[in-house]
Design a protein around this motif. Structure first.
Motif, PDB file in Angstrom:
ATOM      1  N   GLU A   1       0.880   4.162   1.354  1.00 19.56           N
ATOM      2  CA  GLU A   1       1.246   4.814   2.614  1.00 19.56           C
ATOM      3  C   GLU A   1       2.284   4.026   3.408  1.00 19.56           C
ATOM      4  OE1 GLU A   1      -2.634   2.518   3.462  1.00 19.56           O
ATOM      5  OE2 GLU A   1      -1.713   3.615   1.799  1.00 19.56           O
ATOM      6  N   TRP A   2       2.503   2.736   3.061  1.00 20.30           N
ATOM      7  CA  TRP A   2       3.478   1.904   3.773  1.00 20.30           C
ATOM      8  C   TRP A   2       4.825   1.823   3.050  1.00 20.30           C
ATOM      9  CZ3 TRP A   2       2.963  -0.349   8.524  1.00 20.30           C
ATOM     10  CH2 TRP A   2       1.685  -0.308   9.101  1.00 20.30           C
TER      11      TRP A   2
ATOM     12  N   PRO B   1       0.842  -1.202   0.000  1.00 18.85           N
ATOM     13  CA  PRO B   1       0.000   0.000   0.000  1.00 18.85           C
ATOM     14  C   PRO B   1       0.877   1.252   0.000  1.00 18.85           C
ATOM     15  CG  PRO B   1      -0.783  -1.577   1.628  1.00 18.85           C
ATOM     16  CD  PRO B   1       0.537  -2.086   1.124  1.00 18.85           C
TER      17      PRO B   1
ATOM     18  N   PRO C   1      -8.339  -1.239  11.472  1.00 18.85           N
ATOM     19  CA  PRO C   1      -8.207  -1.347  10.014  1.00 18.85           C
ATOM     20  C   PRO C   1      -6.880  -0.804   9.473  1.00 18.85           C
ATOM     21  CG  PRO C   1      -9.775   0.384  10.616  1.00 18.85           C
ATOM     22  CD  PRO C   1      -9.425  -0.341  11.874  1.00 18.85           C
ATOM     23  N   ASP C   2      -6.251   0.120  10.180  1.00 18.50           N
ATOM     24  CA  ASP C   2      -4.990   0.700   9.699  1.00 18.50           C
ATOM     25  C   ASP C   2      -3.754   0.043  10.305  1.00 18.50           C
ATOM     26  OD1 ASP C   2      -6.462   2.528   8.209  1.00 18.50           O
ATOM     27  OD2 ASP C   2      -6.525   3.978   9.851  1.00 18.50           O
ATOM     28  N   VAL C   3      -3.949  -0.998  11.109  1.00 16.78           N
ATOM     29  CA  VAL C   3      -2.838  -1.651  11.808  1.00 16.78           C
ATOM     30  C   VAL C   3      -2.346  -2.851  11.001  1.00 16.78           C
ATOM     31  CG1 VAL C   3      -2.162  -2.890  13.904  1.00 16.78           C
ATOM     32  CG2 VAL C   3      -3.669  -0.895  14.068  1.00 16.78           C
ATOM     33  N   ARG C   4      -1.027  -2.919  10.815  1.00 17.38           N
ATOM     34  CA  ARG C   4      -0.394  -4.084  10.177  1.00 17.38           C
ATOM     35  C   ARG C   4       0.660  -4.618  11.130  1.00 17.38           C
ATOM     36  NH1 ARG C   4       0.308  -3.276   3.753  1.00 17.38           N
ATOM     37  NH2 ARG C   4       1.191  -5.327   4.047  1.00 17.38           N
TER      38      ARG C   4
END
Length: 198
Positions: A132-133, A130, A175-178
């Motif tokens: 943003e990552w 993604p 939802p935004d945590v990986r």
């Protein structure tokens, strides 16, 4: 800051139970992905559920993993790795030859998997990440000239930083945590690794 993270040194029995490449992989997957069943682990590593159950029981017998309380059924048990740091003993001259061999197997397999994960990250196509990552990670190597006291001080500072972020973010979801991998290495090089400046 006081270190609040529990740490466990593996005794000879636990070390021997872990000294199998598939068991190290299971332990690593439970650390990386969280609780799993024999079936989900079998699918991840290409083994049968029966074989996986055997290895899970061997790891559980030495408290390397445990059954997740209140989750699963009599037919489908969930397993997790207990929280906390594991100290892997390096091959030691005071060990028996079999314990030394076990330590070498476990250490080699952990670092093989660690290197495999790093290379997968480095070789991943940008389109798979993604946007943003894409610039969020860092891989860095630095060489320093330190005394043993300075190295001990740096080790304590790095440990404090890691413990602080683990305490702050462990168990976070959303939802935004990986899941991310945080690695730190600090070790002395052989004495012939540095040539004197002329």
């Amino acid at each position: 800051m006081t270190n609040t993270r529990e740490s466990r040194s593996l005794d000879a029995g636990a070390l021997k139970a872990l000294a199998h490449p598939l068991r190290v992989r299971i332990f690593d997957l439970l650390s990386e992905r969280g609780p799993q069943t024999a079936s989900t682990l079998a699918a991840l590593v290409g083994e049968t559920s029966g074989s996986m159950s055997y290895h899970l029981r061997a790891l559980a017998a030495h408290d390397l993993i445990r059954e997740v309380e209140g989750r699963g059924t009599a037919r489908e048990r969930w397993w997790e790795r207990p929280k906390g740091r594991i100290d892997l003993p390096g091959p030691d001259d005071s060990m028996t030859p079999s314990n030394r061999a076990s330590a070498q197997i476990v250490t080699a397999e952990f670092f093989r998997l660690r290197h495999e994960t790093l290379m997968a990250y480095l070789n991943r196509a940008e389109s798979e990440i993604p946007e943003e990552w894409r610039d969020a990670g860092i891989v860095m190597t630095t060489y320093l000239d330190l005394t043993v006291e300075q190295m001990a001080e740096l080790k304590a500072e790095l440990t404090e930083v890691v413990d602080r972020v683990v305490e702050r973010y462990q168990g976070q979801s959303g939802p935004d945590v990986r899941r991310v991998s945080l690695r730190a290495e600090l070790f002395d090089l052989p004495t012939d690794a540095r040539t004197e400046e002329s």
